[in-house]
Write a protein that holds these residues in place. Structure first.
Motif, PDB file in Angstrom:
ATOM      1  N   PHE A  23       0.823  -1.207   0.000  1.00  0.00           N
ATOM      2  CA  PHE A  23       0.000   0.000   0.000  1.00  0.00           C
ATOM      3  C   PHE A  23       0.858   1.257   0.000  1.00  0.00           C
ATOM      4  CE2 PHE A  23      -4.545   0.881   1.040  1.00  0.00           C
ATOM      5  CZ  PHE A  23      -5.060  -0.252   0.458  1.00  0.00           C
ATOM      6  N   VAL A  24       1.874   1.266   0.873  1.00  0.00           N
ATOM      7  CA  VAL A  24       2.740   2.443   0.971  1.00  0.00           C
ATOM      8  C   VAL A  24       3.427   2.691  -0.368  1.00  0.00           C
ATOM      9  CG1 VAL A  24       4.804   3.406   2.080  1.00  0.00           C
ATOM     10  CG2 VAL A  24       3.112   2.173   3.450  1.00  0.00           C
ATOM     11  N   ARG A  25       3.930   1.618  -0.988  1.00  0.00           N
ATOM     12  CA  ARG A  25       4.663   1.754  -2.250  1.00  0.00           C
ATOM     13  C   ARG A  25       3.781   2.297  -3.363  1.00  0.00           C
ATOM     14  NH1 ARG A  25       8.235  -3.668  -1.960  1.00  0.00           N
ATOM     15  NH2 ARG A  25       9.889  -2.785  -0.687  1.00  0.00           N
ATOM     16  N   ALA A  26       2.492   1.902  -3.328  1.00  0.00           N
ATOM     17  CA  ALA A  26       1.581   2.329  -4.395  1.00  0.00           C
ATOM     18  C   ALA A  26       1.178   3.790  -4.244  1.00  0.00           C
ATOM     19  CB  ALA A  26       0.350   1.428  -4.392  1.00  0.00           C
ATOM     20  N   PHE A  27       1.507   4.386  -3.122  1.00  0.00           N
ATOM     21  CA  PHE A  27       1.045   5.743  -2.834  1.00  0.00           C
ATOM     22  C   PHE A  27       2.197   6.726  -2.986  1.00  0.00           C
ATOM     23  CE2 PHE A  27      -0.631   9.143  -0.137  1.00  0.00           C
ATOM     24  CZ  PHE A  27      -1.920   9.200  -0.607  1.00  0.00           C
ATOM     25  N   PRO A  28       2.024   7.798  -3.794  1.00  0.00           N
ATOM     26  CA  PRO A  28       3.128   8.749  -3.987  1.00  0.00           C
ATOM     27  C   PRO A  28       3.507   9.447  -2.676  1.00  0.00           C
ATOM     28  CG  PRO A  28       1.079   9.559  -4.974  1.00  0.00           C
ATOM     29  CD  PRO A  28       0.828   8.149  -4.560  1.00  0.00           C
ATOM     30  N   ARG A  29       4.790   9.795  -2.574  1.00  0.00           N
ATOM     31  CA  ARG A  29       5.263  10.336  -1.302  1.00  0.00           C
ATOM     32  C   ARG A  29       5.163  11.856  -1.237  1.00  0.00           C
ATOM     33  NH1 ARG A  29      11.377   8.366  -1.060  1.00  0.00           N
ATOM     34  NH2 ARG A  29      11.561   9.903   0.595  1.00  0.00           N
ATOM     35  N   ASP A  30       4.603  12.471  -2.257  1.00  0.00           N
ATOM     36  CA  ASP A  30       4.570  13.926  -2.309  1.00  0.00           C
ATOM     37  C   ASP A  30       3.923  14.560  -1.079  1.00  0.00           C
ATOM     38  OD1 ASP A  30       5.389  13.053  -4.677  1.00  0.00           O
ATOM     39  OD2 ASP A  30       3.915  14.101  -5.927  1.00  0.00           O
ATOM     40  N   LEU A  31       2.819  13.927  -0.654  1.00  0.00           N
ATOM     41  CA  LEU A  31       2.084  14.476   0.481  1.00  0.00           C
ATOM     42  C   LEU A  31       2.974  14.519   1.729  1.00  0.00           C
ATOM     43  CD1 LEU A  31      -0.827  15.430   0.528  1.00  0.00           C
ATOM     44  CD2 LEU A  31      -1.463  13.249   1.553  1.00  0.00           C
ATOM     45  N   GLU A  32       3.714  13.415   1.926  1.00  0.00           N
ATOM     46  CA  GLU A  32       4.608  13.354   3.083  1.00  0.00           C
ATOM     47  C   GLU A  32       5.711  14.411   2.969  1.00  0.00           C
ATOM     48  OE1 GLU A  32       5.963   9.209   3.326  1.00  0.00           O
ATOM     49  OE2 GLU A  32       4.030   8.783   2.402  1.00  0.00           O
ATOM     50  N   ASP A  33       6.278  14.552   1.761  1.00  0.00           N
ATOM     51  CA  ASP A  33       7.344  15.523   1.551  1.00  0.00           C
ATOM     52  C   ASP A  33       6.840  16.945   1.821  1.00  0.00           C
ATOM     53  OD1 ASP A  33       8.988  13.498   0.927  1.00  0.00           O
ATOM     54  OD2 ASP A  33       8.929  13.775  -1.254  1.00  0.00           O
ATOM     55  N   ALA A  34       5.643  17.215   1.312  1.00  0.00           N
ATOM     56  CA  ALA A  34       5.071  18.554   1.517  1.00  0.00           C
ATOM     57  C   ALA A  34       4.887  18.831   3.004  1.00  0.00           C
ATOM     58  CB  ALA A  34       3.736  18.657   0.786  1.00  0.00           C
ATOM     59  N   ALA A  35       4.387  17.818   3.737  1.00  0.00           N
ATOM     60  CA  ALA A  35       4.167  17.990   5.172  1.00  0.00           C
ATOM     61  C   ALA A  35       5.489  18.204   5.893  1.00  0.00           C
ATOM     62  CB  ALA A  35       3.444  16.776   5.750  1.00  0.00           C
ATOM     63  N   ALA A  36       6.540  17.488   5.431  1.00  0.00           N
ATOM     64  CA  ALA A  36       7.853  17.619   6.054  1.00  0.00           C
ATOM     65  C   ALA A  36       8.401  19.030   5.826  1.00  0.00           C
ATOM     66  CB  ALA A  36       8.803  16.565   5.504  1.00  0.00           C
ATOM     67  N   ILE A  37       8.196  19.557   4.609  1.00  0.00           N
ATOM     68  CA  ILE A  37       8.669  20.910   4.300  1.00  0.00           C
ATOM     69  C   ILE A  37       7.939  21.925   5.174  1.00  0.00           C
ATOM     70  CG2 ILE A  37       8.669  22.714   2.502  1.00  0.00           C
ATOM     71  CD1 ILE A  37       9.117  20.299   0.511  1.00  0.00           C
ATOM     72  N   ASP A  38       6.655  21.658   5.437  1.00  0.00           N
ATOM     73  CA  ASP A  38       5.884  22.540   6.302  1.00  0.00           C
ATOM     74  C   ASP A  38       6.260  22.402   7.769  1.00  0.00           C
ATOM     75  OD1 ASP A  38       4.615  23.540   4.173  1.00  0.00           O
ATOM     76  OD2 ASP A  38       2.741  22.425   4.423  1.00  0.00           O
ATOM     77  N   GLY A  39       7.219  21.539   8.067  1.00  0.00           N
ATOM     78  CA  GLY A  39       7.723  21.433   9.425  1.00  0.00           C
ATOM     79  C   GLY A  39       7.054  20.375  10.281  1.00  0.00           C
ATOM     80  N   SER A  57       6.583  16.860  12.065  1.00  0.00           N
ATOM     81  CA  SER A  57       7.536  15.839  12.517  1.00  0.00           C
ATOM     82  C   SER A  57       7.148  14.497  11.909  1.00  0.00           C
ATOM     83  CB  SER A  57       7.524  15.746  14.041  1.00  0.00           C
ATOM     84  OG  SER A  57       6.303  15.181  14.467  1.00  0.00           O
ATOM     85  N   ARG A  58       8.080  13.526  11.984  1.00  0.00           N
ATOM     86  CA  ARG A  58       7.808  12.178  11.467  1.00  0.00           C
ATOM     87  C   ARG A  58       6.554  11.603  12.107  1.00  0.00           C
ATOM     88  NH1 ARG A  58       8.817  10.424   6.853  1.00  0.00           N
ATOM     89  NH2 ARG A  58       9.941  12.277   6.245  1.00  0.00           N
ATOM     90  N   ARG A  59       6.457  11.805  13.426  1.00  0.00           N
ATOM     91  CA  ARG A  59       5.322  11.233  14.140  1.00  0.00           C
ATOM     92  C   ARG A  59       4.006  11.851  13.679  1.00  0.00           C
ATOM     93  NH1 ARG A  59       5.970  10.924  20.465  1.00  0.00           N
ATOM     94  NH2 ARG A  59       7.910  10.065  19.694  1.00  0.00           N
ATOM     95  N   GLN A  60       4.040  13.172  13.458  1.00  0.00           N
ATOM     96  CA  GLN A  60       2.823  13.842  12.981  1.00  0.00           C
ATOM     97  C   GLN A  60       2.433  13.323  11.601  1.00  0.00           C
ATOM     98  OE1 GLN A  60       4.330  17.795  13.487  1.00  0.00           O
ATOM     99  NE2 GLN A  60       2.793  18.297  15.050  1.00  0.00           N
ATOM    100  N   ILE A  61       3.438  13.162  10.735  1.00  0.00           N
ATOM    101  CA  ILE A  61       3.147  12.657   9.391  1.00  0.00           C
ATOM    102  C   ILE A  61       2.552  11.251   9.482  1.00  0.00           C
ATOM    103  CG2 ILE A  61       4.154  12.035   7.156  1.00  0.00           C
ATOM    104  CD1 ILE A  61       6.279  14.157   7.622  1.00  0.00           C
ATOM    105  N   PHE A  62       3.119  10.439  10.379  1.00  0.00           N
ATOM    106  CA  PHE A  62       2.646   9.065  10.554  1.00  0.00           C
ATOM    107  C   PHE A  62       1.181   9.050  10.986  1.00  0.00           C
ATOM    108  CE2 PHE A  62       2.275   5.160  13.233  1.00  0.00           C
ATOM    109  CZ  PHE A  62       2.504   4.231  12.237  1.00  0.00           C
ATOM    110  N   VAL A  63       0.870   9.848  11.992  1.00  0.00           N
ATOM    111  CA  VAL A  63      -0.476   9.834  12.556  1.00  0.00           C
ATOM    112  C   VAL A  63      -1.478  10.497  11.606  1.00  0.00           C
ATOM    113  CG1 VAL A  63      -1.929  10.665  14.455  1.00  0.00           C
ATOM    114  CG2 VAL A  63       0.357   9.764  14.924  1.00  0.00           C
ATOM    115  N   ARG A  64      -1.066  11.637  10.992  1.00  0.00           N
ATOM    116  CA  ARG A  64      -2.018  12.419  10.197  1.00  0.00           C
ATOM    117  C   ARG A  64      -2.162  11.909   8.767  1.00  0.00           C
ATOM    118  NH1 ARG A  64      -1.834  17.536  12.746  1.00  0.00           N
ATOM    119  NH2 ARG A  64      -2.469  17.080  14.884  1.00  0.00           N
ATOM    120  N   ILE A  65      -1.088  11.400   8.196  1.00  0.00           N
ATOM    121  CA  ILE A  65      -1.150  11.030   6.776  1.00  0.00           C
ATOM    122  C   ILE A  65      -1.121   9.522   6.577  1.00  0.00           C
ATOM    123  CG2 ILE A  65       0.017  11.219   4.545  1.00  0.00           C
ATOM    124  CD1 ILE A  65       1.022  13.962   5.437  1.00  0.00           C
ATOM    125  N   LEU A  66      -0.149   8.876   7.208  1.00  0.00           N
ATOM    126  CA  LEU A  66       0.047   7.467   6.894  1.00  0.00           C
ATOM    127  C   LEU A  66      -1.043   6.555   7.446  1.00  0.00           C
ATOM    128  CD1 LEU A  66       2.455   6.635   5.177  1.00  0.00           C
ATOM    129  CD2 LEU A  66       2.925   5.085   7.042  1.00  0.00           C
TER     130      LEU A  66
END
Lengths: 272, 286
Positions: A154-170, A172-181
Motif C-alpha cells: 500500500f505504501v509503495r503504491a502511494f506517492p510520497r509527495d504528500l509526506e514531503d510537503a508535510a515535512a517541508i511545512d515542518g 515531525s515524522r510522528r505527525q506525518i505518521f499519525v495524520r497522513i500514513l
C-alpha cells in the motif's frame, strides 16, 4: 428461474453447513447431560439452561478465560497493527540493503511455521515462560509479517509527495505518521486487524505450549482443559455451552461490524 | 527521479521495534530449531549436545516419522481440495454484491469465527455414531473412529472452519476481472463454461495462487482439530507431525519434538517454493 434454482441450492447447502452445526450447539447446551448425550436436534424435553451455564462459569474457567483472552488479544492486535504500519512505512519508502533484507525475512515469517519448541526454550532463558507477556511477545513477532507485507504494498503504491510537503511545512515524522500514513493505511490495517483478531482469539496451538496453569488460560485453552477434564465421554451439554460462550464475544463483534468486515475483506484483501 | 538508494535517516528507526520482535520471537527460534533438531535434549538430560540424525533415526525406528509425514501431506491435500472447491463454488454463486448475497456471505463466514478446537467438538458431535448426520443418512458409522474416513473427516472440519474467509478472497479475485473482457468473450460467442475456463479461471490466478498456497501450508501445521476430535487415532491414522511433536514434548523428548517441528518446516518449504513458482509462471502465461 435460474436464480431461483441457485438460491434454493445455496439454502439447501447452508442448512447442513451452517444452520445445523449452530443449532446442535445451542439446543444441546440447553439439555441435561443424559439428554444431550443422544446428540439429537430436537428441543429439550427438560430444560437445563441455568444449571449448564452456571456449571461452565463456575468450573469451566470461563470468566478467567475471557479476561485472559482479552488481556492477550488487545495488546497483540494493537502492537501488530501499529508497529507493523511503522515498519511498512520504512520498507515502502527506503531501498537500503538492510531494510530490504529485513523485509525479505518478514516475508518468510508469513510462510514458514513458527518453531514452537525453541520458543519455549527461549522464553525460559528470558524468564518469560508460562505467562502472558511471553505469549504476547511471541504472537506479535510471529504475526507482524502479514500486516507488514500487506501495508508495504500500500505504501509503495502511494506517492510520497504528500509526506514531503508535510515535512517541508515542518511536520515531525510522528505527525506525518499519525495524520497522513495511518489514515492512508486504514483499509489494509482494518483487514489485517480482523484476520488477526480471529486468529489470536481462537489460537490454541501457541497457548497450549506457552501458557501454563489455569490462571493464564485463554478461552480455547480453558475449553480444551474443560472438555478433557470430563474424561472418556464428553458431557456434551457442558462442552457445547462452553463452545457457545467462547464463540459468543467474536460473533457479537461480528454482528455489529459485519458490513465493514465483509466489505473490507472482499475489497481490501488483494489490493496493494 | 528521486534517489531512493540511501535510506532516509528515519527509516531504520521506524522499522526497528517490529524487526526486533520478528528477530527475537520468530527468527531466533527458527535458527535454534535447526540446532535442536539435530541435538540430544530430553527432560532426563538437560544438557543439549549435537547428535546428528539420531532424533530422526529414533523416530523412524519407532515407526512414527514416515506415518506422520504421510498423514500430514494427505491431510493438507484433502483440506486444500475441499476448501478451494467449496469456496470457489460459493464465490461464483455469491460474486455479485446484492442484499441477498450479502446475507449468504455473512452466513457462510460464520464458521470462520469459530475456533478450530470448537469446530472439532461440534463436528465430533454431529458425526458421532448416533449423531445427527447418521440419523439423517439412516446409517451407523463411526466417521471419526474408522480408519477409512477419520482423516478425510478431520480435514473436512478444518476446511469447513476456513472456507468462509477463502470464499471472500475468491470473490475479491472475481471482482477484479474487468467486465469488458467477459463481455467481449460473450460477443465472440463464448458460452458460460468457455468463459469460465478461458477468461475467469486464468484471471483468477493471483487469488488461486494465494488460496492454494495458504490452505496447503496452513494445513501442514494441523493440530487443533485433531486434538479436539481423534487425538491422532484410530491407531495412528490421523497422527500428523504436530500431534506426534506434542506427544514427544509431553514425554520429555525435546530433541525429537524439535526434529518433528523441523520436518513440518521442510514440508512447508518443499510445498511452497515450487507451488508459488509454478502458479506464478502460469499466471504470467495466462
Amino acid at each position: 428461474m435460474r436464480t431461483f434454482v441457485k438460491y434454493a441450492a445455496l439454502t439447501l447447502f447452508a442448512i447442513p453447513w451452517v444452520l445445523v452445526p449452530v443449532w446442535l450447539v445451542v439446543v444441546n447446551s440447553f439439555k441435561p447431560a443424559g439428554e444431550a448425550a443422544e446428540l439429537g436436534l430436537g428441543l429439550p424435553r427438560t430444560w437445563a439452561i441455568a444449571e449448564n451455564y452456571a456449571t461452565v462459569l463456575d468450573r469451566g474457567g470461563y470468566v478467567a478465560g475471557l479476561f485472559n483472552s482479552l488481556k492477550v488479544t488487545v495488546p497483540i492486535v494493537l502492537a501488530v497493527v501499529f508497529l507493523g504500519a511503522a515498519a511498512a512505512w520504512a520498507f515502502g519508502r527506503s531501498r537500503s540493503r538492510w531494510l530490504q533484507a529485513a523485509y525479505f525475512v518478514t516475508g518468510l515469517s508469513i510462510l514458514l511455521p513458527p518453531s514452537i519448541i525453541p520458543t519455549v526454550y527461549l522464553l525460559r532463558a528470558l524468564s518469560l515462560d508460562g505467562g502472558t507477556l511471553g505469549y504476547v511477545l511471541t504472537m506479535t513477532g510471529c504475526r507482524l509479517g502479514i500486516v507488514i507485507f500487506l501495508a508495504t504494498g500500500f505504501v509503495r503504491a502511494f506517492p510520497r509527495d504528500l509526506e514531503d510537503a508535510a515535512a517541508i511545512d515542518g511536520a515531525s515524522r510522528r505527525q506525518i505518521f499519525v495524520r497522513i500514513l495511518l489514515p492512508l493505511l486504514r483499509p489494509v490495517l482494518f483487514v489485517g486487524g480482523v484476520i488477526l483478531v480471529i486468529n489470536v482469539w481462537n489460537d490454541f496451538f501457541f497457548a497450549l505450549f506457552l501458557l501454563q496453569g489455569s490462571s493464564n488460560a485463554t478461552l480455547p485453552l480453558a475449553l480444551f482443559q474443560f472438555a478433557s477434564g470430563t474424561l472418556q465421554s464428553l458431557n456434551w451439554n457442558l462442552v457445547f455451552a462452553h463452545v457457545l460462550l467462547t464463540t459468543l464475544p467474536l460473533v457479537a463483534v461480528y454482528v455489529v461490524a459485519q458490513k465493514r468486515v465483509l466489505a473490507g475483506l472482499t475489497e481490501g484483501a488483494l489490493k496493494g | 527521479m528521486r534517489n531512493n538508494r540511501a535510506a532516509p535517516p528515519w527509516a531504520h528507526r521506524w522499522a526497528l521495534p517490529a524487526m526486533v520482535l520478528v528477530t527475537v520471537f520468530f527468527v531466533a527460534p527458527f535458527l535454534l530449531n535447526v540446532r535442536f533438531a539435530f541435538s540430544s535434549w530430553t527432560s532426563f538430560r538437560a544438557e543439549i549436545t549435537w547428535n546428528g540424525l539420531e532424533n530422526f533415526g529414533t523416530l523412524i525406528d519407532q515407526d512414527l516419522l514416515a506415518n506422520a509425514v504421510t498423514v500430514t501431506v494427505l491431510y493438507a491435500v484433502l483440506c486444500m481440495a475441499i476448501q478451494n472447491t467449496v469456496s470457489l463454488s460459493l464465490a461464483l454463486a455469491l460474486q455479485r454484491t446484492s442484499r441477498i448475497n450479502t446475507i449468504f456471505r455473512s452466513a457462510f463466514f460464520l464458521p470462520t469465527l469459530i475456533s478450530p478446537l470448537a469446530a472439532g467438538y461440534i463436528w465430533r458431535g454431529l458425526l458421532a455414531p448416533d449423531g445427527a448426520v447418521n440419523s439423517f443418512l439412516g446409517i451407523e458409522w463411526a466417521w471419526l473412529g474408522e480408519p477409512s474416513t477419520a482423516l478425510l473427516v478431520v480435514a473436512f472440519i478444518d476446511a469447513w472452519k476456513w472456507s468462509g474467509l477463502i470464499t471472500l478472497v475468491y470473490i475479491a479475485g472475481l471482482n477484479s476481472i474487468p467486465r469488458s473482457l467477459l463481455e467481449s468473450a460473450t460477443v465472440d460467442g463464448a458460452g458460460p463454461w468457455t468463459r469460465f475456463r478461458r477468461v475467469v479461471f486464468p484471471m483468477l490466478a493471483p487469488a488461486l495462487t494465494f488460496n492454494v498456497a495458504v490452505t496447503l501450508v496452513g494445513a501442514l501445521s494441523a493440530y487443533d482439530v485433531i486434538a479436539a476430535t481423534t487425538g491422532g487415532g484410530p491407531g495412528d491414522h490421523t497422527r500428523a507431525l504436530n500431534v506426534v511433536m506434542r506427544q514427544q514434548w509431553g514425554q520429555g523428548f525435546f530433541g525429537s519434538a524439535s526434529a518433528l517441528g523441523f520436518t513440518v518446516t521442510l514440508l512447508v518449504i518443499a510445498t511452497a517454493v515450487p507451488l508459488v513458482w509454478w502458479l506464478r509462471r502460469r499466471e504470467v502465461a495466462g
